[in-house]
Scaffold this motif. Structure first.
Motif, PDB file in Angstrom:
ATOM      1  N   VAL A 168       0.959  -1.188  -0.023  1.00 38.87           N
ATOM      2  CA  VAL A 168       0.023   0.033  -0.118  1.00 38.87           C
ATOM      3  C   VAL A 168       0.857   1.270  -0.038  1.00 38.87           C
ATOM      4  O   VAL A 168       0.411   2.288  -0.544  1.00 38.87           O
ATOM      5  N   ARG A 169       2.057   1.241   0.623  1.00 41.05           N
ATOM      6  CA  ARG A 169       2.897   2.337   0.620  1.00 41.05           C
ATOM      7  C   ARG A 169       3.751   2.580  -0.767  1.00 41.05           C
ATOM      8  O   ARG A 169       3.927   3.699  -0.973  1.00 41.05           O
ATOM      9  N   LEU A 170       3.688   1.413  -1.414  1.00 40.28           N
ATOM     10  CA  LEU A 170       4.184   1.820  -2.850  1.00 40.28           C
ATOM     11  C   LEU A 170       3.198   2.380  -3.948  1.00 40.28           C
ATOM     12  O   LEU A 170       3.322   3.074  -4.707  1.00 40.28           O
TER      13      LEU A 170
ATOM     14  N   ALA B 272      -4.818  -5.399  -6.277  1.00 41.09           N
ATOM     15  CA  ALA B 272      -3.469  -4.751  -6.812  1.00 41.09           C
ATOM     16  C   ALA B 272      -2.431  -5.674  -6.995  1.00 41.09           C
ATOM     17  O   ALA B 272      -1.779  -5.620  -8.289  1.00 41.09           O
ATOM     18  N   VAL B 273      -2.393  -6.958  -6.405  1.00 42.40           N
ATOM     19  CA  VAL B 273      -1.225  -7.824  -6.596  1.00 42.40           C
ATOM     20  C   VAL B 273      -1.710  -9.159  -6.236  1.00 42.40           C
ATOM     21  O   VAL B 273      -2.735  -9.299  -5.586  1.00 42.40           O
TER      22      VAL B 273
ATOM     23  N   LEU C   6       6.984  -2.857  -7.108  1.00 40.65           N
ATOM     24  CA  LEU C   6       6.038  -4.072  -6.547  1.00 40.65           C
ATOM     25  C   LEU C   6       6.596  -5.348  -7.043  1.00 40.65           C
ATOM     26  O   LEU C   6       6.706  -6.277  -6.462  1.00 40.65           O
ATOM     27  N   THR C   7       7.027  -5.446  -8.399  1.00 42.49           N
ATOM     28  CA  THR C   7       7.640  -7.058  -8.818  1.00 42.49           C
ATOM     29  C   THR C   7       8.856  -7.005  -8.212  1.00 42.49           C
ATOM     30  O   THR C   7       9.180  -8.388  -7.629  1.00 42.49           O
TER      31      THR C   7
ATOM     32  N   GLY D 248       8.452  -8.978  -4.927  1.00 43.17           N
ATOM     33  CA  GLY D 248       8.168 -10.256  -5.006  1.00 43.17           C
ATOM     34  C   GLY D 248       6.466 -10.509  -5.399  1.00 43.17           C
ATOM     35  O   GLY D 248       5.831 -11.461  -5.360  1.00 43.17           O
ATOM     36  N   ASN D 249       5.848  -9.323  -5.800  1.00 45.05           N
ATOM     37  CA  ASN D 249       4.252  -9.449  -6.387  1.00 45.05           C
ATOM     38  C   ASN D 249       4.104  -9.460  -7.784  1.00 45.05           C
ATOM     39  O   ASN D 249       5.203  -9.123  -8.517  1.00 45.05           O
ATOM     40  N   ASP D 250       3.109 -10.353  -8.201  1.00 42.35           N
ATOM     41  CA  ASP D 250       2.567 -10.169  -9.462  1.00 42.35           C
ATOM     42  C   ASP D 250       1.676  -9.044  -9.455  1.00 42.35           C
ATOM     43  O   ASP D 250       0.642  -9.140  -9.105  1.00 42.35           O
ATOM     44  N   VAL D 251       2.016  -7.972 -10.237  1.00 44.94           N
ATOM     45  CA  VAL D 251       1.114  -7.009 -10.409  1.00 44.94           C
ATOM     46  C   VAL D 251      -0.305  -7.221 -11.231  1.00 44.94           C
ATOM     47  O   VAL D 251      -0.320  -7.791 -12.256  1.00 44.94           O
ATOM     48  N   VAL D 252      -1.722  -6.648 -10.659  1.00 46.55           N
ATOM     49  CA  VAL D 252      -2.898  -7.166 -11.106  1.00 46.55           C
ATOM     50  C   VAL D 252      -3.329  -5.573 -11.510  1.00 46.55           C
ATOM     51  O   VAL D 252      -3.380  -4.603 -11.052  1.00 46.55           O
TER      52      VAL D 252
END
Length: 320
Positions: free
Chosen positions: A46-48, A119-120, A282-283, A286-290
């Motif tokens: 959320v901070r990103l 979001a992710v 985000l990537t 370690g996230n997959d962005v949605v």
């Protein structure tokens, strides 16, 4: 842990060129409650996202951490807030689990919130302390069979980590001791310090510790290899076919928030997840962005709520 706040300045100049009717909302900083500890997955994501959302809305965003009870304390604060778009909830997969395992809630997760957007997405990872006597899932299962009560930490009650541990217990025929924390960062600290045997948390939380050799990654909880830890096998391919639990983070508003406000919130979230620089950050975490909006997110929640209900019934998962 006391709530931590952050104010992100909005692009006021951009707001000045919008039609007067659209400036009625937001007329003050927007508060987004992250119901988990600072430094964990939800807080980090959320901070990103907040700077680009603030820029799009032309108003500041305050991030507030309200921890405890698997996220239900923070969620309850949002559920009881006015449905005017100025108080929002940034949640995780625990949003679907907590209603089935925590008793005495003063609100209904299913009716108290309106989904703004996802979001992710991200898998969780099973990790063990650096000196744990197992190199893979088969070794973990063998050790846990011989030593009932292996402890594992999670970001809290009702998280994917909690659900994944309960499902692994059932599928592997082992008994583990669940240690719920207020967030992933706290479980990571104790695992690195040897306080607990294992943990199930996000790549964002445990990736750096795995790379530094402070903990050992065993397997991902997702059905396929994905994210920044895709070099690890999955639990499914480690002897438990069909095992698949993937977490997510998404934004919610109180039910009854006006449709025009919901539309602007959705557009702000999509502006953030669609921003290349934000996507890169985000990537890297370690996230997959949605980049799907509210309708797709609402459909996902409806599908996965039924799956969670079934797993909870099969495993007897409950809040400790």
């Amino acid at each position: 842990m006391p709530g931590r706040r952050m104010l992100i300045g909005g692009a006021l100049a951009a707001a000045a060129i919008r039609p007067a009717a659209s400036q009625a909302w937001p007329d003050r900083p927007i508060r987004i409650i992250a119901p988990y500890a600072p430094g964990g997955q939800s807080d980090t994501v959320v901070r990103l996202l907040a700077p680009k959302m603030a820029e799009h809305l032309g108003q500041g965003i305050v991030i507030e951490n309200r921890t405890g009870a698997g996220g239900s304390i923070g969620a309850g604060a949002v559920a009881q807030s006015p449905a005017d778009g100025h108080t929002l909830l940034f949640e995780s997969f625990a949003f679907l689990v907590v209603p089935f395992i925590v008793k005495g809630l003063t609100f209904d997760y299913e009716t108290a919130f309106a989904p703004v957007g996802q979001a992710v997405a991200l898998p969780y990872v099973l990790v063990v302390r650096h000196d744990f006597p197992a190199q893979d899932v088969a070794g973990f299962r063998a050790y846990a069979k011989a030593h009932p009560g292996v402890s594992y930490g999670t970001p809290g009650i009702g998280t994917v980590g909690h659900l994944a541990g309960a499902l692994l217990e059932r599928r592997a025929g082992i008994r583990l001791e669940h240690i719920p924390y207020r967030g992933g960062a706290e479980s990571a600290r104790d695992l690195a310090g040897g306080v607990i045997d294992a943990a199930i948390g996000t790549a964002n939380t445990f990736g750096p510790l795995i790379q530094d050799g402070k903990v050992r990654g065993l397997a991902l909880t997702s059905g396929e290899r994905r994210g920044s830890l895709r070099s690890l096998p999955t639990i499914a391919e480690s002897g438990f076919p069909g095992y698949d639990l993937t977490s997510w983070n998404g934004l919610f508003a109180p039910a009854g928030t006006p449709a025009p406000v919901m539309a602007r919130l959705e557009a702000a979230l999509l502006a953030a997840t669609g921003d290349p620089a934000t996507q890169e950050r985000l990537t890297m975490a370690g996230n997959d962005v949605v980049t799907e909006g509210s309708a797709a997110f609402a459909a996902r929640i409806q599908r996965e709520r039924a799956v969670v209900k079934q797993i909870v019934a099969q495993t007897g998962l409950r809040a400790e």
